[in-house]
Motif scaffolding. Structure first.
Motif, PDB file in Angstrom:
ATOM      1  N   TRP B  95      49.932  48.743  49.680  1.00 40.47           N
ATOM      2  CA  TRP B  95      49.539  48.247  48.359  1.00 40.47           C
ATOM      3  C   TRP B  95      48.385  47.260  48.406  1.00 40.47           C
ATOM      4  CZ3 TRP B  95      49.337  43.456  46.126  1.00 40.47           C
ATOM      5  CH2 TRP B  95      50.085  42.402  46.691  1.00 40.47           C
ATOM      6  N   HIS B  99      44.988  47.531  46.348  1.00 46.92           N
ATOM      7  CA  HIS B  99      44.694  46.434  45.420  1.00 46.92           C
ATOM      8  C   HIS B  99      43.379  45.740  45.797  1.00 46.92           C
ATOM      9  CE1 HIS B  99      45.922  42.730  43.023  1.00 46.92           C
ATOM     10  NE2 HIS B  99      46.255  43.705  42.211  1.00 46.92           N
ATOM     11  N   GLU B 118      46.201  55.319  41.203  1.00 49.51           N
ATOM     12  CA  GLU B 118      46.303  53.966  40.647  1.00 49.51           C
ATOM     13  C   GLU B 118      45.141  53.679  39.695  1.00 49.51           C
ATOM     14  OE1 GLU B 118      49.077  51.669  41.286  1.00 49.51           O
ATOM     15  OE2 GLU B 118      49.688  53.718  41.749  1.00 49.51           O
ATOM     16  N   TYR B 163      55.975  50.513  33.183  1.00 50.24           N
ATOM     17  CA  TYR B 163      55.559  49.154  32.800  1.00 50.24           C
ATOM     18  C   TYR B 163      56.138  48.819  31.425  1.00 50.24           C
ATOM     19  CZ  TYR B 163      52.102  48.690  36.572  1.00 50.24           C
ATOM     20  OH  TYR B 163      51.491  48.577  37.792  1.00 50.24           O
ATOM     21  N   SER B 203      55.215  45.603  35.648  1.00 46.93           N
ATOM     22  CA  SER B 203      55.898  46.766  36.228  1.00 46.93           C
ATOM     23  C   SER B 203      57.410  46.536  36.219  1.00 46.93           C
ATOM     24  CB  SER B 203      55.399  47.002  37.661  1.00 46.93           C
ATOM     25  OG  SER B 203      55.573  45.851  38.458  1.00 46.93           O
ATOM     26  N   SER B 208      57.911  48.691  40.541  1.00 50.19           N
ATOM     27  CA  SER B 208      57.607  47.602  41.489  1.00 50.19           C
ATOM     28  C   SER B 208      57.978  48.012  42.911  1.00 50.19           C
ATOM     29  CB  SER B 208      58.359  46.327  41.094  1.00 50.19           C
ATOM     30  OG  SER B 208      57.974  45.903  39.808  1.00 50.19           O
ATOM     31  N   ARG B 213      55.190  45.610  44.932  1.00 49.91           N
ATOM     32  CA  ARG B 213      55.169  44.230  44.411  1.00 49.91           C
ATOM     33  C   ARG B 213      55.353  44.281  42.900  1.00 49.91           C
ATOM     34  NH1 ARG B 213      50.574  47.566  43.686  1.00 49.91           N
ATOM     35  NH2 ARG B 213      49.032  46.457  42.466  1.00 49.91           N
ATOM     36  N   ASP B 215      53.834  43.926  39.609  1.00 53.91           N
ATOM     37  CA  ASP B 215      52.437  43.984  39.179  1.00 53.91           C
ATOM     38  C   ASP B 215      52.297  43.580  37.715  1.00 53.91           C
ATOM     39  OD1 ASP B 215      49.671  44.555  39.419  1.00 53.91           O
ATOM     40  OD2 ASP B 215      49.970  46.560  38.565  1.00 53.91           O
ATOM     41  N   SER B 292      51.392  40.487  41.932  1.00 53.91           N
ATOM     42  CA  SER B 292      49.942  40.724  41.911  1.00 53.91           C
ATOM     43  C   SER B 292      49.462  40.764  40.474  1.00 53.91           C
ATOM     44  CB  SER B 292      49.607  42.058  42.600  1.00 53.91           C
ATOM     45  OG  SER B 292      49.986  43.132  41.759  1.00 53.91           O
ATOM     46  N   THR B 294      46.527  42.664  38.105  1.00 58.11           N
ATOM     47  CA  THR B 294      45.476  43.679  37.991  1.00 58.11           C
ATOM     48  C   THR B 294      44.919  43.601  36.577  1.00 58.11           C
ATOM     49  OG1 THR B 294      46.820  45.062  39.457  1.00 58.11           O
ATOM     50  CG2 THR B 294      44.898  46.092  38.392  1.00 58.11           C
TER      51      THR B 294
END
Lengths: 494, 494
Positions: B95, B99, B118, B163, B203, B208, B213, B215, B292, B294
């Motif tokens: 990941w 990322h 992604e 999500y 997420s 996740s 992780r 996100d 994380s 994004t």
């Protein structure tokens, strides 16, 4: 011939003569839409009055010159709870006059309310042919009617008209008429040559009782943007029959073309319609009923309606025939007009003053030579209009935008809105005109912004695409019952 | 500073350097779209191969140069029964690289399939902000999101993304940014000053686990046609903080403006987003989870994403931050770029070679002065791009029309289609790219006609008008739950 021409001119309502002089020198794109300040102030006053009526108050104080934005907003909300149609009167005692027997004497200015309702009824039949037409060039049914004839009126919100569709008809053309035929981009389609051109419908028992006779309607579909015709078609007249009668070449071909190897035009539109008309007239006459024929159409549809009326009058004796056309171009020469008159065809042409389509074809010829016509009498090669005219003006409606919008001026919904508000050539917009104003913007942006109606709102969700179970956007198959059938193998109504 | 710049340039994929030289002398409208005959022939071959795969046959005979119409037709039908998405791999082991931790080294050319998926996931989050936005200027909710945050993904066909939306945010601007704010024509509206600008989502447990992780995503809405910015905004840079860092004036104002007497921007977009980010990061860190951030956006949204990333990196220490932008214009000067690099913000800019928006603002300055930049190193007043670039070319897709269509080149759906088909700078369109091609034409006409997908098909039935019981066409009230609320009085997710 000369005396006949003047007889016909007498049938024109008064205001049309006064308007005619203003048209003399205007080119096709020179339609003047001056801001009529007085008219607009009247518009504001009328609007406030209407608003006042709607909310059951009476105005005591003078109206400010400028309509406030919030007034429109209130109007909009008040309008929402008013039905768009009122109870229908029984008009059977007066049906022959409404059907044009007296050439509309004393019915047009002021416009008789019974006639207004009938004009709008037929106008909505004509409008429905646009609303039902499949314009989608990626559809295998492009150029057909989206619905079958049994659910046609229901699908189009006309379920309570009191008519039943008895037949669809189709047309093709052996000559190239610009922007006429709607053709699918696909290879495998319902038809490569023909377009659905309209329907024949018959009044049911209840409606027949109300209007005093069994009424057969032919509704011809038109085209939306016929401006390209102008250049190509203005100079081509061709003879019909043996005499002097001539009509426009392109219209004649759409009406008469057929092809042995086509699926929907082994017979022409003319033959399809005439066969059904004869069948229906015989059927109801054999039951001892009084029968009438009303032919309607907008734009090209109005031109075809006139050709259809001519043929029906020649073929079916003693049938009262009425044409109600909207924004139709000129169709034939003076001999054609005179023959229609001889045959007893009664025509009401509804025309918006600012619409230039009724000046086509032959606009240059006719406008510039009008002075000669007055001197020399008829020239048989000049296109001419027939019948009585109901002349409308865009400025009469307080709901419409000012500004040059030739497509908007020509749209049938604009016509229907103006008819609904028309009282007489001298009076303002009818206060109790309750036809839904939103309809005007179905395919244009003629309504004032304050009314909050989106422009061109008549559209299908995602243009007919739906998401299938695999997540893909696809065009679903048309319902089996709505796939066009060859009418000849189908049982007919009645 | 010079060495840092060259470090960053090394992160650019190879093909971008070769392409860059071709851009040097092109004006904003001089994008060359030459017919690439070889490419097109390859396209035809690839298409036939794809077709062959779809129908489970293998091609033995050579492919004719010209694709037959019927092939497209078959392709279309075969496509309909193929799911648009395949099972998702667990990418948790990789990941950090996905990322951007390694600046996308060895991931872009060829494009790693996990990264491709992604990128498309975030791109669809960005696209959803357009699909959900109320553009209707006659709606009292113009400029808001059509749906509430709880049913947002379901309504937009993204129910299976894994999500949940935790917050909506809004922006206004104290300076006039041309064609930015969508404003209702009505007096009484949900907000006169603000527009809905996007959402923050997190997420869920399952996603996740898959991506390694927790996100947090911020998705910034962009604008569809930002060509007017160019003239006004190209020369206005303003400082951020005390140093040399400067960013574009209009972007900064949208990001930072607030007004005490507004309903949705008593706090700025920046404050709304940062408050929620801090809350969420603290929440999940307190549970011992890896977190994380994004940030994604298209066009203007990509520019705002970068401002957001800068602020988040300054305010929240040790948070892995990744910006994935699509067709975003330049945002700031070289010092801004260098500071983002120092702060560890990882940026992937997806750019379509023929799209001119990524050259704005400062296109004239930068293009003409590139030669000076090479000589003099950085000039702090020149706008510059940051991060790694994934460079796409319209000609790589056999499904797209050739021809100049700047709006179509810029549409996010065009980007997503090209990403789905991208394998490497040297290879042809991916054969097993299964994302629905029809999506490209949602708001443009970029697809070849043979595919039979209507242009601009993403539209609502009758523009939201429905016929009420009185027969009138009216705009119904929005569902209570979808009426915008002031987020500050709303309970938040998680």
């Amino acid at each position: 011939m000369k005396s006949m021409s003047s007889t016909i001119h007498q049938h024109l309502p008064l205001q049309s003569n006064s308007c005619r002089s203003t048209r003399k020198n205007s080119g096709i794109f020179a339609v003047a839409v001056e801001p009529h300040h007085n008219l607009m102030q009247n518009g504001a006053v009328r609007l406030a009055q209407k608003l006042s009526n709607l909310v059951h108050h009476h105005l005591e104080t003078p109206i400010p010159n400028q309509v406030q934005y919030t007034d429109w907003s209130l109007l909009h909300k008040a309008n929402e709870v008013i039905p768009v149609s009122s109870p229908k009167e029984n008009v059977s005692t007066k049906w022959r006059e409404i059907h044009g027997a007296m050439d509309y004497d004393n019915l047009l200015d002021p416009l008789h309310p019974w006639l207004r309702r009938e004009i709008i009824k037929y106008g909505e039949f004509a409008q429905s042919t646009y609303d039902a037409f499949d314009f989608d060039s990626f559809s295998e049914y492009c150029g057909s009617c989206r619905y079958n004839r049994h659910n046609y009126f229901d699908k189009l919100g006309l379920g309570n008209t009191g008519y039943n569709v008895s037949k669809y008809f189709y047309a093709m053309s052996h000559v190239d008429v610009p922007q006429w035929l709607e053709r699918s981009h696909l290879v495998d389609t319902w038809s490569k040559d023909s377009n659905w051109m309209g329907f024949i419908a018959v009044s049911d028992d209840q409606e027949s009782q109300r209007i005093g006779r069994r009424d057969i309607v032919v509704s011809w579909r038109g085209t939306v943007a016929p401006s390209e015709w102008y250049e190509d078609l203005q100079r081509k007249l061709m003879p019909v029959g043996d005499g002097e009668v001539k009509v426009e070449y392109g219209f004649h071909h759409i009406y008469k073309s057929k092809g042995e190897f086509t699926r929907y035009n082994k017979t022409s539109a003319s033959e399809q319609v005439m066969q059904e008309l004869k069948r229906l007239v015989n059927l109801y006459r054999s039951k001892g009923e009084e029968v009438s024929l009303t032919i309607t159409g907008h734009s090209l549809g109005g031109a075809l309606a006139l050709l259809n009326a001519h043929e029906a009058a020649v073929s079916i004796p003693d049938l009262p025939i009425n044409v109600i056309s909207f924004g139709a171009p000129r169709v034939g020469n003076v001999a054609f007009r005179d023959e229609l008159h001889h045959l007893g065809v009664k025509t009401l042409r509804v025309v918006v003053k600012q619409d230039f389509v009724p000046r086509m074809p032959g606009v240059v010829l006719n406008e510039s030579l009008k002075i000669f016509e007055e001197l020399t009498g008829e020239l048989d090669w000049i296109y001419t209009h027939v019948g009585a005219e109901l002349r409308l003006c865009l400025n009469s409606s307080p709901y419409l935008k000012h500004g040059f919008n030739p497509a908007g001026f020509h749209h049938l919904e604009t016509y229907l809105h103006l008819i609904d508000g028309y009282k007489s050539s001298k009076s303002t917009f009818r206060q109790n005109a309750n036809r839904d104003i939103a309809l005007v913007n179905k395919a244009c942006g003629m309504l004032r912004e304050e009314l909050r109606i989106p422009e061109c709102w008549y559209q299908f969700e995602h243009k007919g695409l739906v998401r299938n179970s695999h997540g893909r956007w696809v065009k679903p198959r048309r319902d089996l019952e709505d796939i066009p059938h060859n009418e000849e193998s189908m049982p007919c109504f009645a």
